[in-house]
Design a protein around this motif. Structure first.
Motif, mmCIF file in Angstrom:
data_model
loop_
_atom_site.group_PDB
_atom_site.id
_atom_site.type_symbol
_atom_site.label_atom_id
_atom_site.label_comp_id
_atom_site.label_asym_id
_atom_site.label_seq_id
_atom_site.Cartn_x
_atom_site.Cartn_y
_atom_site.Cartn_z
ATOM 1 N N ARG A 1 -7.993 3.328 -63.619
ATOM 2 C CA ARG A 1 -7.611 3.735 -62.270
ATOM 3 C C ARG A 1 -6.657 2.724 -61.646
ATOM 4 N N ALA A 2 -6.998 1.445 -61.777
ATOM 5 C CA ALA A 2 -6.152 0.395 -61.214
ATOM 6 C C ALA A 2 -4.781 0.374 -61.887
ATOM 7 N N TYR A 3 -4.758 0.582 -63.198
ATOM 8 C CA TYR A 3 -3.485 0.596 -63.927
ATOM 9 C C TYR A 3 -2.613 1.771 -63.483
ATOM 10 N N VAL A 4 -3.205 2.959 -63.395
ATOM 11 C CA VAL A 4 -2.444 4.135 -62.981
ATOM 12 C C VAL A 4 -1.917 3.948 -61.561
ATOM 13 N N GLU A 5 -2.710 3.373 -60.695
ATOM 14 C CA GLU A 5 -2.259 3.129 -59.324
ATOM 15 C C GLU A 5 -1.045 2.207 -59.298
#
Length: 210
Positions: free
Chosen positions: A91-95
């Protein structure tokens, strides 16, 4: 180009279901979406190989837990914790990837099979999507608000918003998009055509086609 101060930041969120099978299904859907969009997400953390391995380990552990074998539930819970941690990292990477390209941030995040929470002001002509009765078909509806005297243009994208396909405009605030590939995530948007000209395109909304 990175996110600028005057560009609203997109926030990618996880809405984890409580049952373990639901978490497995969510993880598998995100893994499939990110793998399909590997050019958009070239260096995820963890890697897709590791993420897939962790998911498969949880699937195996969940099957064992259902047998009520001694220690199986504890093992399943440990594997579950790993996958949940993976999901938060993805999630953090996609954000981060989404916010690196502000003009296309929402579509990028949606292409990973994740949901958004954004402070951006949305257009008045919001959009709703749902699966139509026929396989590969989706019903798309615009909330017209005060734009009742208008026609509507519709577009969808099967690659996270990189390319958009235009479907026939309508005089009603709804349409059915057909010919979509089942088990893929498609994003949709619409805009109204008014006497004063077209409105802005709505923020894209995603649906996994059945």
């Amino acid at each position: 180009m990175g996110n600028t101060n005057n560009t609203p930041k997109v926030h990618v969120v996880l809405k984890l279901p409580r049952p373990v099978p639901g978490i497995i299904s969510m993880a598998q859907a995100i893994e499939a979406a990110m793998s399909a969009a590997a050019t958009t997400f070239p260096s995820p953390t963890p890697t897709m190989t590791q993420f897939t391995s962790d998911i498969n380990a949880l699937v195996t552990a969940e099957s064992a837990a259902r047998t009520r074998a001694k220690g199986a539930v504890q093992t399943r819970n440990a594997k579950l914790a790993v996958v949940v941690a993976d999901l938060h990292q993805e999630r953090a990477y996609v954000e981060a990837v989404a916010n690196a390209t502000p003009a296309n941030a929402a579509a990028i995040a949606i292409s990973a099979g994740l949901e958004l929470r954004t402070p951006a002001v949305r257009s008045k002509n919001a959009i709703n999507v749902k699966q139509a009765p026929a396989s590969g078909s989706v019903e798309v509806t615009a909330k017209v608000g005060n734009l009742k005297r208008s026609s509507h243009e519709w577009q969808y994208s099967a690659d996270g918003g990189k390319t958009w396909v235009t479907v026939a405009p309508t005089t009603q605030a709804k349409t059915t998009v057909t010919g979509l590939t089942p088990a893929t995530t498609v994003v949709f948007r619409t805009r109204a055509i008014t006497p004063a000209g077209p409105t802005a395109w709505t923020d894209p909304v995603s649906l996994q086609v059945s």
